[in-house]
Write a protein that holds these residues in place. Structure first.
Motif, PDB file in Angstrom:
ATOM      1  N   GLY A  18       1.235  -1.253  -0.180  1.00  0.00           N
ATOM      2  CA  GLY A  18       0.046   0.067  -0.129  1.00  0.00           C
ATOM      3  C   GLY A  18       1.026   1.210  -0.005  1.00  0.00           C
ATOM      4  O   GLY A  18       0.448   2.318  -0.648  1.00  0.00           O
ATOM      5  N   ALA A  19       1.956   1.270   0.832  1.00  0.00           N
ATOM      6  CA  ALA A  19       2.792   1.939   0.875  1.00  0.00           C
ATOM      7  C   ALA A  19       3.704   2.634  -0.688  1.00  0.00           C
ATOM      8  O   ALA A  19       3.704   3.590  -1.031  1.00  0.00           O
ATOM      9  N   ALA A  20       4.149   1.689  -1.027  1.00  0.00           N
ATOM     10  CA  ALA A  20       4.505   1.780  -2.535  1.00  0.00           C
ATOM     11  C   ALA A  20       3.226   2.285  -3.310  1.00  0.00           C
ATOM     12  O   ALA A  20       4.324   2.714  -4.386  1.00  0.00           O
ATOM     13  N   LEU A  21       2.581   1.848  -3.348  1.00  0.00           N
ATOM     14  CA  LEU A  21       1.254   2.428  -4.391  1.00  0.00           C
ATOM     15  C   LEU A  21       0.637   3.747  -3.932  1.00  0.00           C
ATOM     16  O   LEU A  21      -0.049   4.464  -4.950  1.00  0.00           O
ATOM     17  N   ALA A  61      -0.077   5.750 -16.208  1.00  0.00           N
ATOM     18  CA  ALA A  61       0.958   4.615 -17.102  1.00  0.00           C
ATOM     19  C   ALA A  61       2.390   5.035 -17.821  1.00  0.00           C
ATOM     20  O   ALA A  61       3.317   4.400 -18.287  1.00  0.00           O
ATOM     21  N   GLY A  62       2.337   6.487 -17.288  1.00  0.00           N
ATOM     22  CA  GLY A  62       3.651   7.189 -18.679  1.00  0.00           C
ATOM     23  C   GLY A  62       5.064   7.059 -17.300  1.00  0.00           C
ATOM     24  O   GLY A  62       5.648   7.674 -17.630  1.00  0.00           O
ATOM     25  N   ASN A  63       4.787   7.192 -16.127  1.00  0.00           N
ATOM     26  CA  ASN A  63       5.627   7.598 -14.936  1.00  0.00           C
ATOM     27  C   ASN A  63       5.847   5.912 -14.574  1.00  0.00           C
ATOM     28  O   ASN A  63       4.756   5.432 -13.536  1.00  0.00           O
ATOM     29  N   PRO A  64       6.766   5.623 -13.360  1.00  0.00           N
ATOM     30  CA  PRO A  64       6.914   4.874 -12.756  1.00  0.00           C
ATOM     31  C   PRO A  64       6.001   5.180 -11.071  1.00  0.00           C
ATOM     32  O   PRO A  64       5.494   3.747 -10.825  1.00  0.00           O
ATOM     33  N   ALA A  65       5.536   6.041 -10.400  1.00  0.00           N
ATOM     34  CA  ALA A  65       4.853   6.726  -9.719  1.00  0.00           C
ATOM     35  C   ALA A  65       3.806   6.185 -10.135  1.00  0.00           C
ATOM     36  O   ALA A  65       2.843   6.041  -8.633  1.00  0.00           O
ATOM     37  N   GLY A  66       3.491   6.194 -10.962  1.00  0.00           N
ATOM     38  CA  GLY A  66       1.506   6.121 -11.464  1.00  0.00           C
ATOM     39  C   GLY A  66       1.185   7.726 -11.662  1.00  0.00           C
ATOM     40  O   GLY A  66      -0.021   7.905 -11.121  1.00  0.00           O
ATOM     41  N   VAL A  67       1.438   8.706 -10.883  1.00  0.00           N
ATOM     42  CA  VAL A  67       0.982  10.008 -10.393  1.00  0.00           C
ATOM     43  C   VAL A  67       0.857  10.637 -12.086  1.00  0.00           C
ATOM     44  O   VAL A  67       0.560  10.781 -12.729  1.00  0.00           O
ATOM     45  N   LYS A  68      -0.516  11.778 -11.646  1.00  0.00           N
ATOM     46  CA  LYS A  68      -0.828  12.427 -13.105  1.00  0.00           C
ATOM     47  C   LYS A  68      -0.559  13.685 -12.649  1.00  0.00           C
ATOM     48  O   LYS A  68      -0.209  14.502 -11.449  1.00  0.00           O
ATOM     49  N   PHE A  69      -0.039  14.756 -13.506  1.00  0.00           N
ATOM     50  CA  PHE A  69       0.322  15.920 -13.789  1.00  0.00           C
ATOM     51  C   PHE A  69      -0.327  16.956 -13.996  1.00  0.00           C
ATOM     52  O   PHE A  69      -0.735  16.884 -14.731  1.00  0.00           O
ATOM     53  N   GLU A  70      -1.274  17.721 -13.179  1.00  0.00           N
ATOM     54  CA  GLU A  70      -1.143  18.866 -13.629  1.00  0.00           C
ATOM     55  C   GLU A  70      -0.260  20.627 -13.566  1.00  0.00           C
ATOM     56  O   GLU A  70       0.473  20.552 -12.464  1.00  0.00           O
ATOM     57  N   ILE A  71      -0.465  21.015 -14.702  1.00  0.00           N
ATOM     58  CA  ILE A  71       0.075  22.644 -14.780  1.00  0.00           C
ATOM     59  C   ILE A  71      -0.225  24.236 -14.764  1.00  0.00           C
ATOM     60  O   ILE A  71      -1.367  23.823 -14.928  1.00  0.00           O
ATOM     61  N   ILE A  72      -0.132  24.427 -13.266  1.00  0.00           N
ATOM     62  CA  ILE A  72      -0.893  25.877 -13.755  1.00  0.00           C
ATOM     63  C   ILE A  72      -0.101  27.212 -13.556  1.00  0.00           C
ATOM     64  O   ILE A  72       1.338  27.111 -13.158  1.00  0.00           O
ATOM     65  N   ALA A 326       8.861   7.021  -7.412  1.00  0.00           N
ATOM     66  CA  ALA A 326       8.362   5.367  -7.270  1.00  0.00           C
ATOM     67  C   ALA A 326       9.658   4.995  -6.311  1.00  0.00           C
ATOM     68  O   ALA A 326       9.404   4.063  -5.256  1.00  0.00           O
ATOM     69  N   LYS A 327      10.920   6.344  -6.070  1.00  0.00           N
ATOM     70  CA  LYS A 327      11.564   6.197  -5.063  1.00  0.00           C
ATOM     71  C   LYS A 327      11.287   5.925  -3.850  1.00  0.00           C
ATOM     72  O   LYS A 327      11.672   5.589  -2.788  1.00  0.00           O
ATOM     73  N   ALA A 328      11.124   7.009  -3.908  1.00  0.00           N
ATOM     74  CA  ALA A 328      10.417   7.303  -2.750  1.00  0.00           C
ATOM     75  C   ALA A 328       8.966   7.358  -2.194  1.00  0.00           C
ATOM     76  O   ALA A 328       9.189   7.162  -0.735  1.00  0.00           O
ATOM     77  N   LYS A 329       8.412   6.592  -2.983  1.00  0.00           N
ATOM     78  CA  LYS A 329       6.888   5.746  -2.456  1.00  0.00           C
ATOM     79  C   LYS A 329       6.422   6.834  -1.874  1.00  0.00           C
ATOM     80  O   LYS A 329       5.154   6.596  -1.400  1.00  0.00           O
ATOM     81  N   SER A 330       6.021   8.144  -2.772  1.00  0.00           N
ATOM     82  CA  SER A 330       5.174   9.368  -2.231  1.00  0.00           C
ATOM     83  C   SER A 330       5.692  10.789  -3.008  1.00  0.00           C
ATOM     84  O   SER A 330       6.226  10.455  -3.576  1.00  0.00           O
ATOM     85  N   THR A 331       4.407  11.947  -2.619  1.00  0.00           N
ATOM     86  CA  THR A 331       5.004  12.659  -3.675  1.00  0.00           C
ATOM     87  C   THR A 331       5.792  13.806  -2.724  1.00  0.00           C
ATOM     88  O   THR A 331       5.241  15.119  -3.229  1.00  0.00           O
TER      89      THR A 331
END
Length: 410
Positions: A18-21, A61-72, A326-331
Motif C-alpha cells: 500500500g505504501a509503495a502505491l 502509466a507514463g511514469n513509474p510512480a503512476g501519478v498525474k501531473f497538472e500544470i498551473i 517511485a523511489k520515495a514511494k511518496s509525492t
C-alpha cells in the motif's frame, strides 16, 4: 501462534504494498511561473504548452510512480517581484512544486523565497524545478537544497563552445554582446576566462551589455561590432533579444559568426533565414534532429500546436519526478528531494545524473550549426527550410564543471 505470525506477516506485506502505491493516481500540481506577456511571451507560451503536452505524456502509466501531473500557468511578466506574488498564489493553492527558467534574475528571487518558506513552514515544503535559468552561481555560491537545475549552466555550455573554438583557426577576434543581468554577465565572464586559457591568441575586441527584453533595434550594436573588426560574436541572448540581433546583423551586412545558446528558440529561426547559413552555432543539451522518441514527440507537438518543441529539460523534469516519486514511494517534497539527489536515468540525450553535490544535472551537450535541411538533418523549425545540424557532441565528462557548493541539508 503460527497462524498469528502469518496474519502479522501478511498485514505487513499489504501495508508495504500500500505504501509503495500510495501515490498512484495522485495529482501532482506544478506551478509554472514564467512570462506570458511582453516581448518574451512567445517563449513563455511555447514552454507552457510544452509542460502541458508532456504532462499528459508522462502522467499515470507514463511514469513509474503512476501519478498525474497538472500544470498551473502563472504569468510573472519576467519580473522578480511579480514572480514572488505568483509564488504566494501557488502556495495559497496548495502547490508543492514550482518550475521557472526564463531569467536568472527571477530564478535568484525564487530560490531565496522557496528556501525561506521551507524553513518557516515545516511540513509544507516546496521544490523548485529550474528548467532553463543557467546562472552558475545557483549551483555554486548560492546553491540550495530545494533547487534542482535540469538545464546545463552557463559555464558548462561555454566550456563546450570554447573547446570547439580552440581548433577553429579562422577565429581571431571576438565581440561579446549580452543581456545586462546575471546570465549575460556570466556568459561574458566565462568566455573571457576560457578563451584566454584555450586560445590566448584570440583578441576580445569589444564588449556590450544591453537591457533585457527592451531593445527593439540592434542596428547600433551591429555597427559597433562591424567597426571593431570582430570575426565572431559570442552571445547568451535569447527570445526577442536574439531574434532582433540576428535580424539586424543580416540587414546590416555583418558576415561574422555567432556562437549562441538559444538559436532554436521562438522567433530566432525565422529571423536567421537562409542568409545566416553556416554562420550561426548553438550549444545545448538537445537539438532538432535527435530522432528516436524526441523526433516522434517533436512531430506530434508541431502537428498539434503548429509550433516547435525545444525546451527538452521539460522531459528531464517529468522523468526525474516519476523516478524519484517511485523511489520515495511518496509525492511529499521532502522525500522526493532526497530521492532526486544523485538520481541517474536514461533520457533522450543519453545517460544523465542529478549531481548530489549541487543539484546540477550532468548531461551531454551538442554543438549545431544553422544550415539548409537535408536527408540527415530534416527538421525545419518555423518552416524555414533550414535547421540546426549536429557538428559535435560533448560527453558529460567534457561539459561538466566543478562546483564550490556547500549544500546545507535539512
Amino acid at each position: 501462534m503460527k497462524f498469528t505470525t502469518k496474519l502479522v506477516t501478511a498485514a505487513a506485506m499489504l501495508a508495504f504494498a500500500g505504501a509503495a502505491l500510495a501515490q498512484k493516481g495522485e495529482t501532482v500540481k506544478i506551478a509554472w511561473i514564467d512570462p506570458l506577456s511582453g516581448l518574451m511571451a512567445p517563449v513563455g507560451n511555447n514552454q507552457v504548452r510544452s509542460f502541458q503536452f508532456f504532462g499528459e505524456k508522462f502522467s499515470g502509466a507514463g511514469n513509474p510512480a503512476g501519478v498525474k501531473f497538472e500544470i498551473i500557468a502563472l504569468d510573472n511578466k519576467l519580473s522578480p517581484a511579480e514572480s514572488l506574488n505568483q509564488l504566494k498564489a501557488a502556495i495559497d493553492q496548495g502547490v508543492r512544486y514550482i518550475t521557472q527558467g526564463n531569467g536568472s534574475s527571477v530564478a535568484g528571487a525564487l530560490i531565496d523565497a522557496v528556501a525561506k518558506h521551507n524553513e518557516r513552514n515545516p511540513g509544507k515544503e516546496i521544490i523548485y524545478l529550474n528548467h532553463s535559468a543557467v546562472d552558475p552561481d545557483f549551483t555554486n555560491s548560492k546553491c540550495n537544497y530545494w533547487h534542482f537545475r535540469f538545464d546545463a549552466d552557463t559555464s558548462m555550455k561555454m566550456e563546450a563552445i570554447t573547446t570547439f573554438m580552440k581548433d577553429q583557426k579562422d577565429i581571431k577576434s571576438v565581440y561579446l554582446l549580452n543581456q545586462n543581468y546575471s546570465h549575460g554577465h556570466q556568459v561574458a565572464k566565462f568566455a573571457k576566462e576560457l578563451i584566454a586559457l584555450k586560445r590566448p591568441d584570440v583578441k576580445i575586441v569589444g564588449e556590450d551589455l544591453h537591457p533585457l527584453a527592451q531593445v527593439r533595434d540592434f542596428a547600433p550594436y551591429i555597427a559597433k561590432i562591424k567597426a571593431s573588426g570582430a570575426d565572431t560574436v559570442i552571445t547568451g541572448n535569447w527570445g526577442s533579444d536574439l531574434a532582433l540581433l540576428v535580424k539586424a546583423a543580416n540587414e546590416g551586412g555583418y558576415n561574422g559568426k555567432f556562437y549562441t545558446y538559444y538559436t532554436g528558440v521562438s522567433g530566432t529561426p525565422t529571423a536567421l533565414g537562409q542568409t545566416s547559413a553556416g554562420r550561426v552555432f548553438q550549444v545545448s543539451y538537445n537539438h532538432y534532429n535527435m530522432g528516436g522518441d524526441m523526433g516522434k514527440w517533436q512531430a506530434e507537438y508541431k502537428a498539434k500546436f503548429k509550433d516547435d518543441f525545444y525546451t527538452g529539460s521539460v522531459i528531464h523534469i517529468y522523468k526525474a519526478l516519476g523516478e524519484a516519486m517511485a523511489k520515495a514511494k511518496s509525492t511529499d517534497p521532502v522525500k522526493v528531494a532526497a530521492a532526486l539527489e544523485g538520481l541517474k536515468f536514461k533520457s533522450y540525450n543519453g545517460d544523465v545524473e542529478m549531481r548530489k553535490t549541487d543539484h546540477q544535472m550532468q548531461q551531454p551537450l551538442f554543438l549545431t550549426v544553422w544550415q539548409k535541411t537535408d536527408k540527415k538533418f530534416p527538421y525545419s523549425p518555423e518552416n524555414t527550410g533550414m535547421t540546426l545540424a549536429l557538428v559535435k557532441e560533448f560527453p558529460s565528462y567534457v561539459s561538466s564543471t566543478p562546483t564550490s557548493c556547500q549544500m546545507k541539508r535539512p
